[in-house]
Design a protein around this motif. Structure first.
Motif, short mmCIF file in Angstrom:
data_model
loop_
_atom_site.label_atom_id
_atom_site.label_comp_id
_atom_site.label_asym_id
_atom_site.label_seq_id
_atom_site.Cartn_x
_atom_site.Cartn_y
_atom_site.Cartn_z
N ALA A 1 0.84 -1.20 0.00
CA ALA A 1 0.00 0.00 0.00
C ALA A 1 0.87 1.25 0.00
N ASP A 2 0.63 2.15 -0.96
CA ASP A 2 1.35 3.43 -0.98
C ASP A 2 0.76 4.38 0.05
N ILE A 3 -0.56 4.28 0.23
CA ILE A 3 -1.22 5.11 1.25
C ILE A 3 -2.17 4.20 2.02
N HIS A 4 -2.17 4.35 3.34
CA HIS A 4 -3.18 3.64 4.15
C HIS A 4 -4.05 4.66 4.85
N LEU A 5 -5.34 4.62 4.60
CA LEU A 5 -6.28 5.54 5.26
C LEU A 5 -7.00 4.77 6.37
N PRO A 6 -6.62 5.01 7.63
CA PRO A 6 -7.23 4.24 8.73
C PRO A 6 -8.60 4.79 9.10
N VAL A 7 -9.55 4.58 8.22
CA VAL A 7 -10.90 5.13 8.40
C VAL A 7 -11.57 4.46 9.60
N LYS A 8 -12.40 5.23 10.30
CA LYS A 8 -13.15 4.63 11.39
C LYS A 8 -14.20 3.68 10.83
N ILE A 9 -14.59 2.70 11.62
CA ILE A 9 -15.61 1.75 11.16
C ILE A 9 -16.85 2.49 10.69
N ASN A 10 -17.30 2.10 9.51
CA ASN A 10 -18.52 2.63 8.89
C ASN A 10 -18.49 4.13 8.60
N GLU A 11 -17.32 4.73 8.49
CA GLU A 11 -17.24 6.13 8.06
C GLU A 11 -16.75 6.25 6.62
N ASP A 12 -16.93 5.19 5.85
CA ASP A 12 -16.52 5.23 4.44
C ASP A 12 -17.32 6.26 3.64
N ILE A 13 -18.57 6.46 4.03
CA ILE A 13 -19.38 7.41 3.27
C ILE A 13 -18.84 8.82 3.47
N ALA A 14 -18.49 9.15 4.72
CA ALA A 14 -17.91 10.47 4.98
C ALA A 14 -16.63 10.64 4.17
N LEU A 15 -15.81 9.59 4.17
CA LEU A 15 -14.54 9.66 3.43
C LEU A 15 -14.78 9.83 1.93
N ALA A 16 -15.66 9.01 1.39
CA ALA A 16 -15.91 9.08 -0.06
C ALA A 16 -16.52 10.44 -0.43
N LYS A 17 -17.40 10.94 0.41
CA LYS A 17 -18.00 12.26 0.11
C LYS A 17 -16.92 13.34 0.08
N LEU A 18 -16.00 13.27 1.03
CA LEU A 18 -14.94 14.26 1.08
C LEU A 18 -14.06 14.15 -0.17
N ILE A 19 -13.74 12.93 -0.55
CA ILE A 19 -12.93 12.73 -1.77
C ILE A 19 -13.68 13.29 -2.97
N LEU A 20 -14.97 12.99 -3.08
CA LEU A 20 -15.77 13.48 -4.21
C LEU A 20 -15.81 15.00 -4.24
N LYS A 21 -16.03 15.59 -3.07
CA LYS A 21 -16.08 17.05 -2.96
C LYS A 21 -14.78 17.67 -3.47
N LYS A 22 -13.68 17.08 -3.03
CA LYS A 22 -12.38 17.62 -3.41
C LYS A 22 -12.11 17.42 -4.90
#
Ligand SMILES: Nc1nc2c(c(=O)[nH]1)N[C@H]1C(S)=C(S)[C@@H](COP(=O)(O)OP(=O)(O)OC[C@H]3O[C@@H](n4cnc5c(=O)[nH]c(N)nc54)[C@H](O)[C@@H]3O)O[C@H]1N2
Ligand SMILES: Nc1nc2c(c(=O)[nH]1)N[C@H]1C(S)=C(S)[C@@H](COP(=O)(O)OP(=O)(O)OC[C@H]3O[C@@H](n4cnc5c(=O)[nH]c(N)nc54)[C@H](O)[C@@H]3O)O[C@H]1N2
Ligand SMILES: [Mo]
Length: 768
Positions: free
Chosen positions: A289-310
């Protein structure tokens, strides 16, 4: 009046600690140690000669398909052998020389057996003759195959309505067995066909069907090799799909980048030594893995939304980030999505994810600069209340980037069981497929039922409410795999007859209906000859490729039968020759089964020939960018919402995961060596800050409780292990923790149990 007889069986076995030894989590997976581990297991279980013969044939062109996971085999498999440590373990487990027969069951009752742990039960070995557990008895006794089929037939004929019977399928069965089974169930008159997918990738099926028009992934193996960016989300390939690491490594060698999105830094993704590469085994291993994002359990939607926004913001600023041409031609909902994203605040989203903005920005940059993107995922996304939406968010990312339906890009839901995808393709499903029904009328000449049947959740409920009385299982270990062990046990015990078609002993053989049948069957590595003709089977990999599988080992006993033969004889006995299909003949010649699959299931034409060698791909509309089956004939972007778990201050979110030494409910051993756990399964992984807050020390003994709908559920006795896991999250192994998962809480639309986000409290009991 007959007294209500209840067997005093345990759902957990005796709960004891087995002698934990703790080490640091490992940095590098596989390599020489992996090969050594694999051989150690095989030699011990199967003997040296049998092991070497079988291992050399596994996943080779004319051999058998590995019984472990569904990861595809390359067109030109490595000569060193295309298997991994866990594939070798799966083979050793199936081809073990340990056997249990009638004399064994005469000595030990099901009550006594149930005191053993799942690990000990599995160790007892292969079941080698058909057995029956009669009403009011606690000992299995031998039964002839014909008597067993008569018993099933009588019970089925005795039901008032075919919907009082339920037919489960686990994902190891071949296309041939699954097709025969699915057609028998329909000919009998019900669609009550829950299957392991319901607890697994059902959420992927629903999300992908609604957004892209097909419930399967779109990538081929070669697409991974040439991808520029691969996201590995909610998946632990080092343990569960080890051969996938070779594909990720190849992608990296070609210049691709790998991003892991996971609350845990899973070992295989940190560094990997390829057991098929001699130079690699001597070196220090590849960081995967070049990058590891240690997302909290079940916060993938928040993460994906932020990525999409950016991504949207970057595109507005400098262009060429979003594939507008693709969107204009193929995609629905772009303006709506952009508008919706604007209503979220970036800081809030970032805080929810628990991931640093710097890492998220690095990820966004990679996604902005590249468009050959693949998203791989497994249970970390599919087993939450909002699982379908979680998956749709990652599809959103792919659609904005135009990363579907072109080389080196697309969706890759990584399937679990080695033929779970094939079973679905050939007709195991609880819902109604009109096209299939039409073909059944046309070619099989019977009228299939037209009402949907029970999935796993509804099956459990129906048995609990005594609406179903007969429960037949083609493989698997339903009791331990399903959620809410106590409730599920009560449900199963309400049945008049339960039937398990199995290779090895498990707890579903001990916690049964009034009468229980244990019908032993072949494993995939075993040679299947009928009337002097060698039979082969076919399977579909995770990427939709159908290939042959030919076993070579001597079967565990001459008293066991193949799955297709068992199903055929069950149907033959039930219909007594009075049906449009010649069931008896089908069980004796699998070419006949395949010629029926050819006619009834789209895409399987001429399987007898085409499945030879490296096989063929089934049709896939996404690969052709054909979205005609969707609203407006276009792929769909989705608007989702953020989850709200409403955690009480003392509650934590629990994910139930697999150790390195298990295959689902089959426990091969007591180690999870990548995570540094040796000789113990009763552990919970906990953040050190949470431990401090809760006044817990390393190796404290705790009970876990969940509380849904005012019902307190408990799983007893776990050792606290400090671990690098996001605050507020804990992890523990299934099936031990399934006692905590409420049967009536599941993913919206797919009804997959919430096995990866269970609200729990931790209660300290004592010191270790
Ligand atoms: N050796 C072996 N191989 C197997 C199996 C096995 O038991 N043993 N089982 C087979 C089957 S049926 C299946 S379905 C697959 C399962 O394969 P996986 O899905 O890899 O199995 P799990 O152990 O359930 O792992 C889930 C992963 O998701 C992460 N995760 C949990 N919650 C979240 C979340 O909210 N967000 C994100 N991003 N990540 C999360 C966990 O940390 C963990 O790494 O493997 C198949 N292959
Ligand atoms: N809490 C929690 N629960 C989960 C999960 C989780 O992550 N967390 N994961 C879920 C997932 S993804 C899945 S797929 C399910 C798995 O659910 P199942 O598929 O029902 O369970 P397995 O443990 O794979 O089944 C093992 C048994 O299958 C039998 N068997 C093995 N090989 C064969 C064969 O070739 N033929 C036949 N007829 N029988 C065979 C053996 O008797 C063995 O004991 O569990 C689900 N349960
Ligand atoms: Mo699975």
């Amino acid at each position: 009046m007959e007294k209500d007889f209840k067997r005093n069986v345990s759902l957990t076995g005796e709960i004891t600690f087995t002698g934990l030894r703790l080490q640091k989590p490992m940095q590098t997976s596989a390599g020489l140690l992996g090969v050594k581990e694999a051989l150690r297991h095989s030699f011990k279980e199967m003997g040296v000669v049998r092991s070497m013969r079988a291992l050399l044939e596994m996943n080779q062109e004319d051999g058998f398909r590995c019984p472990s996971c569904a990861w595809p085999v390359p067109e030109h498999p490595s000569k060193i052998a295309e298997y991994c440590e866990n594939g070798a373990k799966a083979l050793a487990d199936e081809a073990t020389t340990a056997h249990v027969a009638a004399d064994f069951f005469a000595k030990i009752s099901v009550e006594e057996l149930s005191r053993l742990s799942d690990f000990e039960l599995n160790k007892l070995g292969r079941v080698v003759e058909p057995m029956v557990l009669k009403p009011n008895s606690i000992h299995y006794e031998p039964i002839s195959w014909q008597d067993a089929f008569e018993l099933i037939s009588e019970e089925l004929h005795g039901l008032e309505n075919p919907d009082e019977a339920i037919f489960y399928t686990s994902g190891r069965s071949s296309n041939e067995a699954a097709f025969l089974y699915g057609m028998f169930v329909r000919a009998f008159g019900t669609n009550n066909m829950p299957d392991c997918s319901n607890m697994c990738h059902e959420s992927s099926g629903v999300a992908l069907s609604e957004t892209l028009g097909i419930g399967k992934g779109s990538v081929k193996l070669d697409d991974l090799y040439g991808a520029e960016v691969i996201l590995v989300v909610g998946q632990n390939p080092g343990t569960n799909h080890p051969r996938m690491l070779s594909a990720l490594e190849k992608c990296k060698r070609n210049g691709g980048k790998i991003i892991s999105i996971n609350p845990l830094a899973e070992t295989g993704l940190v560094s990997f030594k390829n057991p098929q590469s001699v130079s690699d085994m001597l070196g220090s291993g590849q960081p995967i893995a070049d990058i590891h994002l240690p997302v909290k359990i079940n916060e993938d939607i928040a993460l994906a939304k932020l990525i999409l926004k950016k991504l949207v913001a970057l595109d507005a600023k400098k262009g060429s980030v979003i594939d507008h041409e693709f969107i204009v031609e193929y995609v629905d909902g772009y303006d709506r999505l952009v508008q919706d994203l604007a209503s979220y605040d970036s800081e809030t989203l970032q805080q929810r994810t628990g991931v640093s903005m710097r890492k998220i920005d690095k990820t966004v940059q990679l996604l902005a600069e590249n468009s050959k993107i693949v998203v791989c995922w497994a249970m970390g996304l599919t087993q939450h209340k909002n699982a379908v939406e979680c998956i749709k968010e990652y599809v959103n990312i792919l659609l904005l980037k135009g990363a579907v339906g072109k080389p080196f890009a697309g969706t890759c839901p990584v399937r679990g069981h080695s033929n779970v995808q094939g079973d679905r393709s050939v007709g195991i499903m609880h819902y109604v497929n009109k096209t299939l029904n039409q073909k059944i009328r046309e070619h099989l000449k019977f009228e299939p039922p037209t009402e949907p049947g029970y999935d796993t959740v509804n099956a459990i409920k129906a048995m609990h409410e005594k609406k179903a009385k007969v429960f037949i299982c083609l493989g698997g270990n339903f009791l331990m795999a399903a959620s809410d062990t106590q409730y599920t046990a009560e449900a199963i015990q309400n049945c008049a007859l339960t039937v398990q078609i199995s290779t090895k002993l498990n707890r579903s053989h001990l916690v049964t209906g009034k009468t229980a049948l244990l019908l032993p069957t072949f494993g995939r590595s075993e040679k299947d000859e009928k009337n002097g003709n060698l039979q082969f089977l076919t399977m579909e990999s995770s990427t939709g490729k159908v290939r042959q599988s030919k076993g070579l080992l001597k079967p565990a006993s001459k008293h066991i039968k193949s799955e297709p033969e068992i199903i055929a004889l069950m149907a033959h006995t039930y219909f007594k020759g009075n049906h449009s299909m010649d069931w008896h003949a089908l069980g004796q010649d699998y070419n006949l089964i395949r010629s029926l699959i050819d006619k009834t299931v789209k895409g399987f034409e001429n399987t007898n020939e085409r499945s030879k060698g490296f096989g063929y791909y089934l049709p896939n509309n996404v690969r052709e960018r054909d979205f005609r089956m969707l609203p407006n004939g276009r792929a769909q972007l989705s608007i989702t919402s953020l989850p709200d778990h409403k955690l009480e201050p003392d509650e934590l979110l629990l994910m139930t995961i697999r150790s390195h030494d298990q295959f689902n409910t089959t426990i091969y051993g007591l180690n999870d060596r990548y995570r540094g756990i040796h000789n113990e399964r009763r552990v919970i992984f906990m953040n050190e800050q949470d431990m401090l807050d809760k006044h817990l020390s390393k190796l404290d003994v705790v009970n876990l409780h969940s509380n849904y709908d005012d019902l307190k559920r408990t799983a007893e006795k776990f050792l606290v292990i400090p671990y690098e896991i996001p605050k507020g999250n804990i992890a523990a192994y299934f099936p031990e923790t399934n006692l905590l998962v409420p049967y009536n809480h599941f993913a919206d639309k797919s009804q997959t149990p919430i096995s990866k986000s269970i609200k729990v409290t931790v209660e300290k009991i004592s010191k270790y």
